[in-house]
Design an enzyme around this catalytic site. Structure first.
Site, PDB file in Angstrom:
ATOM      1  N   GLY A 128      52.642  72.473  53.927  1.00 41.90           N
ATOM      2  CA  GLY A 128      52.693  73.213  52.668  1.00 41.90           C
ATOM      3  C   GLY A 128      52.382  74.694  52.739  1.00 41.90           C
ATOM      4  O   GLY A 128      52.730  75.439  51.830  1.00 41.90           O
ATOM      5  N   PHE A 176      60.153  73.210  51.973  1.00 44.50           N
ATOM      6  CA  PHE A 176      59.097  72.407  52.593  1.00 44.50           C
ATOM      7  C   PHE A 176      58.902  72.809  54.045  1.00 44.50           C
ATOM      8  O   PHE A 176      59.760  73.428  54.673  1.00 44.50           O
ATOM      9  CB  PHE A 176      59.387  70.898  52.463  1.00 44.50           C
ATOM     10  CG  PHE A 176      60.493  70.385  53.356  1.00 44.50           C
ATOM     11  CD1 PHE A 176      60.195  69.790  54.579  1.00 44.50           C
ATOM     12  CD2 PHE A 176      61.817  70.469  52.970  1.00 44.50           C
ATOM     13  CE1 PHE A 176      61.207  69.302  55.395  1.00 44.50           C
ATOM     14  CE2 PHE A 176      62.833  69.982  53.773  1.00 44.50           C
ATOM     15  CZ  PHE A 176      62.528  69.392  54.997  1.00 44.50           C
ATOM     16  N   CYS A 177      57.715  72.489  54.554  1.00 42.58           N
ATOM     17  CA  CYS A 177      57.367  72.728  55.956  1.00 42.58           C
ATOM     18  C   CYS A 177      56.627  71.491  56.453  1.00 42.58           C
ATOM     19  O   CYS A 177      56.930  70.380  56.020  1.00 42.58           O
ATOM     20  CB  CYS A 177      56.530  73.995  56.095  1.00 42.58           C
ATOM     21  SG  CYS A 177      54.960  73.936  55.200  1.00 42.58           S
ATOM     22  N   ARG A 178      55.668  71.666  57.324  1.00 39.94           N
ATOM     23  CA  ARG A 178      54.911  70.512  57.829  1.00 39.94           C
ATOM     24  C   ARG A 178      53.917  70.014  56.787  1.00 39.94           C
ATOM     25  O   ARG A 178      53.850  68.833  56.482  1.00 39.94           O
ATOM     26  CB  ARG A 178      54.199  70.880  59.135  1.00 39.94           C
ATOM     27  CG  ARG A 178      53.391  69.752  59.729  1.00 39.94           C
ATOM     28  CD  ARG A 178      52.752  70.167  61.071  1.00 39.94           C
ATOM     29  NE  ARG A 178      51.746  69.183  61.440  1.00 39.94           N
ATOM     30  CZ  ARG A 178      50.484  69.223  61.053  1.00 39.94           C
ATOM     31  NH1 ARG A 178      50.042  70.205  60.290  1.00 39.94           N
ATOM     32  NH2 ARG A 178      49.629  68.287  61.417  1.00 39.94           N
ATOM     33  N   PHE A 198      56.477  67.932  55.158  1.00 41.66           N
ATOM     34  CA  PHE A 198      57.118  66.789  55.792  1.00 41.66           C
ATOM     35  C   PHE A 198      56.132  65.691  56.127  1.00 41.66           C
ATOM     36  O   PHE A 198      56.506  64.504  56.226  1.00 41.66           O
ATOM     37  CB  PHE A 198      57.894  67.230  57.039  1.00 41.66           C
ATOM     38  CG  PHE A 198      58.804  66.181  57.579  1.00 41.66           C
ATOM     39  CD1 PHE A 198      59.883  65.736  56.835  1.00 41.66           C
ATOM     40  CD2 PHE A 198      58.583  65.616  58.823  1.00 41.66           C
ATOM     41  CE1 PHE A 198      60.739  64.750  57.331  1.00 41.66           C
ATOM     42  CE2 PHE A 198      59.422  64.631  59.320  1.00 41.66           C
ATOM     43  CZ  PHE A 198      60.500  64.191  58.567  1.00 41.66           C
TER      44      PHE A 198
END
Length: 150
Positions: free
Chosen positions: A119, A115-117, A144
């Site tokens: 996608g 995961f990141c901020r 996130f």
């Protein structure tokens, strides 16, 4: 006179056609009588089809957290500055920019929840992993930003 010339032309075509057919008949048995080793490699063995690459599976946070409880590894690919502002409990930080250099830190024997901020970066890392032989890669949809804030 015209009839004679016409007959001669027809006879020439017939003669040529018969010679070509006879040549093909003579050549065909010789072709099939060749030993397998003398045939071109393309006719000897057909290459096996390439194995399909692993697929990236999208999961939501509910499924990701359930998988984490079962042993999956959560990997946050945001920058350390972003992670300092908050991350999912138990996640490991391997920023996108370092992912290729740190491949050894991604376990191959566990499900990887990336995961990141939002996608985009997580999908980039997921693609890097699949290209490097990882098969258990999951992209957490929404990043996130979609993390449950309970």
């Amino acid at each position: 006179m015209k009839k004679t010339i016409g007959m001669m032309i027809c006879a020439a075509f017939l003669f040529a056609a018969c010679n070509e057919a006879n040549a093909e008949k003579k050549a065909a048995p010789v072709e099939s009588a060749k030993p397998a080793a003398a045939q071109p490699a393309a006719q000897q063995a057909v290459p096996a089809p390439e194995a399909p690459k692993a697929q990236i599976t999208n999961v939501d946070w509910a499924k990701a957290l359930e998988m984490q409880k079962a042993g999956a590894v959560l990997i946050d690919v945001r920058t350390p500055g972003e992670v300092a502002e908050g991350t999912a409990p138990g996640s490991i930080n391997i920023p996108l920019q370092e992912a290729e250099q740190r491949l050894a830190e991604f376990p191959k024997d566990k499900d990887l929840l990336i995961f990141c901020r939002s996608g985009k970066r997580s999908m980039a890392v997921s693609n890097i992993l699949v290209q490097n032989g990882y098969e258990r890669v999951f992209n957490v949809v929404g990043g996130f930003m979609a993390f449950p804030k309970n």
